[in-house]
Design a protein around this motif. Structure first.
Motif, PDB file in Angstrom:
ATOM      1  N   GLU A  84       0.833  -1.281  -0.052  1.00  0.00           N
ATOM      2  CA  GLU A  84      -0.071   0.061  -0.016  1.00  0.00           C
ATOM      3  C   GLU A  84       0.875   1.312   0.012  1.00  0.00           C
ATOM      4  OE1 GLU A  84      -4.174  -0.705   2.118  1.00  0.00           O
ATOM      5  OE2 GLU A  84      -2.614  -0.150   3.453  1.00  0.00           O
ATOM      6  N   PRO A  85       0.332   2.188  -0.366  1.00  0.00           N
ATOM      7  CA  PRO A  85       0.898   3.754  -0.083  1.00  0.00           C
ATOM      8  C   PRO A  85       0.885   3.961   1.175  1.00  0.00           C
ATOM      9  CG  PRO A  85      -1.213   4.214  -1.033  1.00  0.00           C
ATOM     10  CD  PRO A  85      -1.123   2.565  -0.975  1.00  0.00           C
ATOM     11  N   PHE A  86       1.473   5.276   1.709  1.00  0.00           N
ATOM     12  CA  PHE A  86       1.422   5.699   2.928  1.00  0.00           C
ATOM     13  C   PHE A  86      -0.016   6.099   3.002  1.00  0.00           C
ATOM     14  CE2 PHE A  86       5.740   6.995   2.501  1.00  0.00           C
ATOM     15  CZ  PHE A  86       6.393   6.695   3.806  1.00  0.00           C
ATOM     16  N   VAL A  87      -0.432   5.505   4.497  1.00  0.00           N
ATOM     17  CA  VAL A  87      -1.939   5.647   4.706  1.00  0.00           C
ATOM     18  C   VAL A  87      -2.141   6.456   5.990  1.00  0.00           C
ATOM     19  CG1 VAL A  87      -2.639   3.465   3.577  1.00  0.00           C
ATOM     20  CG2 VAL A  87      -2.081   3.481   6.120  1.00  0.00           C
ATOM     21  N   GLU A  88      -2.989   7.348   6.123  1.00  0.00           N
ATOM     22  CA  GLU A  88      -3.191   8.292   7.070  1.00  0.00           C
ATOM     23  C   GLU A  88      -3.549   7.531   8.423  1.00  0.00           C
ATOM     24  OE1 GLU A  88      -6.113  12.096   8.396  1.00  0.00           O
ATOM     25  OE2 GLU A  88      -6.033  11.287   6.236  1.00  0.00           O
ATOM     26  N   TYR A  89      -3.094   7.930   9.716  1.00  0.00           N
ATOM     27  CA  TYR A  89      -3.257   7.438  10.776  1.00  0.00           C
ATOM     28  C   TYR A  89      -4.687   6.676  10.955  1.00  0.00           C
ATOM     29  CZ  TYR A  89      -4.304   6.622  15.739  1.00  0.00           C
ATOM     30  OH  TYR A  89      -4.668   5.854  16.892  1.00  0.00           O
ATOM     31  N   GLY A  90      -5.809   7.663  10.646  1.00  0.00           N
ATOM     32  CA  GLY A  90      -7.090   7.262  10.974  1.00  0.00           C
ATOM     33  C   GLY A  90      -7.329   5.900  10.199  1.00  0.00           C
ATOM     34  N   VAL A  91      -6.878   5.574   9.048  1.00  0.00           N
ATOM     35  CA  VAL A  91      -6.962   4.445   8.351  1.00  0.00           C
ATOM     36  C   VAL A  91      -6.682   3.187   9.071  1.00  0.00           C
ATOM     37  CG1 VAL A  91      -6.707   3.087   6.149  1.00  0.00           C
ATOM     38  CG2 VAL A  91      -6.937   5.462   6.003  1.00  0.00           C
ATOM     39  N   VAL A  92      -5.444   3.273   9.750  1.00  0.00           N
ATOM     40  CA  VAL A  92      -4.843   2.142  10.584  1.00  0.00           C
ATOM     41  C   VAL A  92      -5.690   2.086  11.909  1.00  0.00           C
ATOM     42  CG1 VAL A  92      -2.925   1.464  11.765  1.00  0.00           C
ATOM     43  CG2 VAL A  92      -2.301   2.914   9.687  1.00  0.00           C
ATOM     44  N   GLU A  93      -6.081   2.972  12.457  1.00  0.00           N
ATOM     45  CA  GLU A  93      -6.921   2.821  13.641  1.00  0.00           C
ATOM     46  C   GLU A  93      -7.963   2.314  13.260  1.00  0.00           C
ATOM     47  OE1 GLU A  93      -9.303   5.713  16.367  1.00  0.00           O
ATOM     48  OE2 GLU A  93      -7.260   6.146  16.980  1.00  0.00           O
ATOM     49  N   TYR A  94      -8.783   2.767  12.084  1.00  0.00           N
ATOM     50  CA  TYR A  94      -9.975   2.096  11.882  1.00  0.00           C
ATOM     51  C   TYR A  94     -10.151   0.510  11.514  1.00  0.00           C
ATOM     52  CZ  TYR A  94     -14.501   1.506   9.406  1.00  0.00           C
ATOM     53  OH  TYR A  94     -15.827   1.225   9.125  1.00  0.00           O
ATOM     54  N   ARG A  95      -8.819   0.134  11.094  1.00  0.00           N
ATOM     55  CA  ARG A  95      -8.674  -1.277  10.822  1.00  0.00           C
ATOM     56  C   ARG A  95      -8.488  -1.994  12.130  1.00  0.00           C
ATOM     57  NH1 ARG A  95      -4.452  -0.671   5.812  1.00  0.00           N
ATOM     58  NH2 ARG A  95      -5.960  -0.367   4.002  1.00  0.00           N
ATOM     59  N   THR A 149      -7.414  14.483   7.774  1.00  0.00           N
ATOM     60  CA  THR A 149      -8.862  14.639   6.925  1.00  0.00           C
ATOM     61  C   THR A 149      -9.849  14.148   7.707  1.00  0.00           C
ATOM     62  OG1 THR A 149      -8.404  12.733   5.769  1.00  0.00           O
ATOM     63  CG2 THR A 149      -7.304  14.615   4.814  1.00  0.00           C
ATOM     64  N   GLY A 150     -10.925  14.529   7.159  1.00  0.00           N
ATOM     65  CA  GLY A 150     -12.429  14.115   7.834  1.00  0.00           C
ATOM     66  C   GLY A 150     -12.298  14.506   9.407  1.00  0.00           C
ATOM     67  N   THR A 173      -5.406   9.082   2.083  1.00  0.00           N
ATOM     68  CA  THR A 173      -5.900   9.654   3.225  1.00  0.00           C
ATOM     69  C   THR A 173      -7.179   9.076   3.791  1.00  0.00           C
ATOM     70  OG1 THR A 173      -7.582  10.980   1.964  1.00  0.00           O
ATOM     71  CG2 THR A 173      -5.482  11.886   2.251  1.00  0.00           C
ATOM     72  N   TRP A 174      -7.737   9.536   5.157  1.00  0.00           N
ATOM     73  CA  TRP A 174      -8.663   8.812   5.798  1.00  0.00           C
ATOM     74  C   TRP A 174     -10.067   9.057   4.924  1.00  0.00           C
ATOM     75  CZ3 TRP A 174     -11.117   5.691   8.727  1.00  0.00           C
ATOM     76  CH2 TRP A 174     -12.221   6.164   9.180  1.00  0.00           C
ATOM     77  N   ALA A 175     -10.014  10.355   4.407  1.00  0.00           N
ATOM     78  CA  ALA A 175     -11.416  10.763   3.521  1.00  0.00           C
ATOM     79  C   ALA A 175     -11.387  10.043   2.533  1.00  0.00           C
ATOM     80  CB  ALA A 175     -11.032  12.236   3.141  1.00  0.00           C
ATOM     81  N   SER A 176     -10.225   9.732   1.763  1.00  0.00           N
ATOM     82  CA  SER A 176     -10.393   8.989   0.619  1.00  0.00           C
ATOM     83  C   SER A 176     -10.704   7.705   0.732  1.00  0.00           C
ATOM     84  CB  SER A 176      -8.901   8.997  -0.364  1.00  0.00           C
ATOM     85  OG  SER A 176      -8.697  10.257  -0.712  1.00  0.00           O
ATOM     86  N   TYR A 177      -9.885   6.894   1.981  1.00  0.00           N
ATOM     87  CA  TYR A 177     -10.463   5.484   2.338  1.00  0.00           C
ATOM     88  C   TYR A 177     -11.834   5.313   2.585  1.00  0.00           C
ATOM     89  CZ  TYR A 177     -10.424   1.409   5.151  1.00  0.00           C
ATOM     90  OH  TYR A 177     -10.792   0.160   5.639  1.00  0.00           O
ATOM     91  N   CYS A 178     -12.166   6.406   3.276  1.00  0.00           N
ATOM     92  CA  CYS A 178     -13.648   6.274   3.535  1.00  0.00           C
ATOM     93  C   CYS A 178     -14.716   6.266   2.369  1.00  0.00           C
ATOM     94  CB  CYS A 178     -14.171   7.501   4.417  1.00  0.00           C
ATOM     95  SG  CYS A 178     -13.440   7.325   6.298  1.00  0.00           S
ATOM     96  N   ALA A 179     -14.503   6.895   1.430  1.00  0.00           N
ATOM     97  CA  ALA A 179     -15.077   7.017  -0.051  1.00  0.00           C
ATOM     98  C   ALA A 179     -15.222   5.555  -0.578  1.00  0.00           C
ATOM     99  CB  ALA A 179     -14.460   8.120  -0.900  1.00  0.00           C
ATOM    100  N   SER A 180     -13.952   4.897  -0.218  1.00  0.00           N
ATOM    101  CA  SER A 180     -13.651   3.782  -1.068  1.00  0.00           C
ATOM    102  C   SER A 180     -14.473   2.587  -0.471  1.00  0.00           C
ATOM    103  CB  SER A 180     -12.011   3.279  -1.247  1.00  0.00           C
ATOM    104  OG  SER A 180     -11.636   2.991  -0.060  1.00  0.00           O
ATOM    105  N   VAL A 181     -14.539   2.744   0.944  1.00  0.00           N
ATOM    106  CA  VAL A 181     -15.586   1.726   1.641  1.00  0.00           C
ATOM    107  C   VAL A 181     -16.949   2.145   1.986  1.00  0.00           C
ATOM    108  CG1 VAL A 181     -13.210   0.907   2.746  1.00  0.00           C
ATOM    109  CG2 VAL A 181     -14.605   2.467   3.938  1.00  0.00           C
ATOM    110  N   GLY A 182     -17.421   3.243   1.312  1.00  0.00           N
ATOM    111  CA  GLY A 182     -18.729   3.750   1.544  1.00  0.00           C
ATOM    112  C   GLY A 182     -19.222   4.147   3.087  1.00  0.00           C
TER     113      GLY A 182
END
Length: 204
Positions: A84-95, A149-150, A173-182
């Motif tokens: 993966e590319p660098f992912v925003e902290y919020g993505v890691v925490e959400y996982r 973001t977000g 980014t967290w915002a982009s990740y959220c868009a991808s998972v709805g």
């Protein structure tokens, strides 16, 4: 200068609470205006000492972080994916929240979370992000910084994480990740209810 962070117009020198030295202290920013410090002095053979503090403060907010977060090392490493590319902290925490819900909620119960209301030194900063920093110290992760973001935008900038070697290309980014998972990039009523239903809501 080692151990120096900017606090408005003043430079704050951080001294290691274990060895009282400042020249081998390095730092990185965490969520909730927190800072993680690592002193690389030998400490009588015990190795680096890690602690966290409110940005600009000399007072540690939680000592012994390494012991508290030991159980988070492997789960958080798995939350940063190979390739993966660098992912925003919020993505890691959400996982972590989705894949290890009991572990996530136990640390939130002990330290709080911004989902449940403003509070400094939440689990996000002194538990989860601090553990990611430990993984980076072990060269199991690499980190960068980028825009928050977000729901995390109040931090202005946040850490981004990846598996080594450091990937090229745009950050996720967290915002982009959220868009991808709805899902919404902001905290939702469902987010709040999930933490409240656990029966482990921390005292604000």
């Amino acid at each position: 200068m080692g151990g120096a962070t900017e606090d408005g117009e003043h430079t704050v020198i951080q001294t290691c609470p274990a060895c009282f030295r400042a020249d081998e202290v390095r730092w990185s920013r965490l969520p909730e205006q927190m800072v993680s410090y690592v002193c690389d002095a030998p400490h009588d053979g015990t190795g680096p000492h890690t602690w966290t503090a409110v940005d600009g403060s000399r007072r540690p907010t939680e000592t012994g972080t390494a012991g508290v977060t030991e159980e988070l090392l492997e789960p958080l490493l798995r939350c940063v994916r190979e390739g993966e590319p660098f992912v925003e902290y919020g993505v890691v925490e959400y996982r972590l929240r989705r894949e290890y819900p009991d572990l996530f909620l136990a640390h939130v119960a002990a330290q709080g979370h911004s989902i449940l209301g403003p509070r400094q030194a939440t689990a996000s900063s002194v538990r989860f992000a601090a553990t990611l920093g430990r993984l980076a110290d072990r060269r199991l992760l690499v980190k960068s910084t980028g825009p928050a973001t977000g729901a995390w935008v109040y931090n202005e900038r946040l850490t981004y994480w990846a598996r080594p070697p450091a990937p090229d290309g745009p950050f996720l980014t967290w915002a982009s990740y959220c868009a991808s998972v709805g899902r919404s990039p902001e905290w939702t009523a469902e987010d709040v209810a999930e933490l409240e239903r656990s029966g482990r809501r921390s005292v604000r």
